[in-house]
Motif scaffolding. Structure first.
Motif, PDB file in Angstrom:
ATOM      1  N   ASP A 158      -4.794  -6.605  -4.943  1.00 28.18           N
ATOM      2  CA  ASP A 158      -4.015  -6.566  -6.177  1.00 28.18           C
ATOM      3  C   ASP A 158      -4.735  -7.395  -7.230  1.00 28.18           C
ATOM      4  O   ASP A 158      -4.764  -8.626  -7.166  1.00 28.18           O
ATOM      5  N   ASN A 198       3.488   4.073  -2.200  1.00 27.31           N
ATOM      6  CA  ASN A 198       3.835   2.986  -1.292  1.00 27.31           C
ATOM      7  C   ASN A 198       3.180   1.687  -1.750  1.00 27.31           C
ATOM      8  O   ASN A 198       2.338   1.679  -2.647  1.00 27.31           O
ATOM      9  N   ASN A 199       3.587   0.616  -1.123  1.00 27.19           N
ATOM     10  CA  ASN A 199       2.937  -0.663  -1.361  1.00 27.19           C
ATOM     11  C   ASN A 199       1.483  -0.580  -0.915  1.00 27.19           C
ATOM     12  O   ASN A 199       1.152   0.125   0.050  1.00 27.19           O
TER      13      ASN A 199
END
Length: 304
Positions: free
Chosen positions: A28, A125-126
């Motif tokens: 991330d 999704n994550n």
């Protein structure tokens, strides 16, 4: 159709070398940018002796939403950047693949340093729930992973963003992709289509339409085809209909009159022909009864 294992696996005596990076997850990098970024970069030193290189990306995708127009839920993109800033895209395409959960790049190395980037174009999704694997095959020499990546981005971010210190493009508003070359579509086409980044127009799946692919299209609906041309005014159409009707009526009336006149002329001709036949028959009968003398003569003529 047989598999050449010596071109895939590093068997004894083979010149093929294999590097596998399994069960990887995206990082991330959103905190480094004003737009969400989930990506992972890998840097490698490639010996000059390497004559061929193949990089394959694959991931396990989640099941699509029932009734959605596309089968791919999480869309990852693979790209390779050389130190000469030559960018390779997967599956032989000029843009990034938005259909398949397997992407591959094959090429002949021309540099000694390469950066491999895996970046999410769309995540349902994550990021931790979308593991992926990289399989790198080289011929001639093995590669080694480098701790320092190239300090620039693919295509210089297409001049639609800037390159951060991690070598990741931070795209301007309205653009996305590894090199900011893609244009965003309306609502990112929802879950029923994918965005054609070259045009910024949604490519909708079956039974879906609209600018954002969120308008259901019932199965069996007819496609309306518009043909360019000029239309007549309603009164013109009525006038044309009257003319056509009058023409047909005149034609039928003409046929009836023609039949009547033809029939009368035929009957008259038959009557006249019968009269001539009767007259000829009477003359023959009279000639046969008189023995060939003039009418009224029964013997010699008296002297005066």
């Amino acid at each position: 159709g047989r598999i050449r294992l010596d071109r895939v696996l590093p068997l004894s005596g083979s010149t093929t070398f294999l590097t596998v990076l399994d069960n990887q997850v995206l990082q991330d990098l959103t905190d480094l940018s004003s737009t969400p970024i989930f990506a992972r970069t890998y840097c490698f030193d490639v010996p000059t002796a390497a004559t061929f290189m193949k990089v394959t990306l694959t991931w396990t995708d989640s099941a699509p939403v029932a009734g959605s127009g596309i089968a791919l839920s999480n869309d990852l993109d693979l790209s390779i950047l050389s130190q000469e800033q030559v960018t390779y895209k997967s599956n032989g395409l000029s843009t990034f693949d938005s259909v398949n959960p397997v992407e591959q790049i094959t090429f002949e190395p021309i540099s000694n340093k390469y950066t491999i980037t895996v970046q999410a174009k769309r995540l349902v999704n994550n990021a931790n729930q979308v593991p992926f694997s990289l399989v790198i095959t080289t011929t001639g020499a093995d590669i080694t992973e480098s701790t320092a990546c190239l300090g620039f981005c693919s295509h210089r971010c297409s001049f639609r963003g800037f390159c951060n210190l991690q070598g990741i493009c931070e795209c301007a508003t309205g653009y996305f992709g590894i090199d900011c070359s893609l244009s965003r579509c309306t609502d990112d086409c929802g879950e029923n289509g994918y965005c054609d980044g070259l045009t910024g127009i949604c490519e909708c799946g079956e039974l879906w339409g609209g600018l954002d692919c969120n308008t259901p299209v019932p199965e069996g609906d007819a496609t309306v085809i518009v043909v360019a041309g000029t239309c007549k005014e309603p009164e013109d159409a009525v006038s044309i209909g009257v003319v056509i009707g009058a023409s047909i009526g005149c034609f039928v009336l003409g046929l009836a009159i023609g039949f009547f006149i033809g029939g009368a002329a035929g009957i008259y001709w038959l009557i006249q022909r019968k009269k001539r036949k009767v007259a000829e028959l009477k003359q023959r009968m009279a000639a046969n009864q008189g023995g060939g003398t003039a009418p009224g003569g029964g013997g010699d003529l008296a002297a005066p």
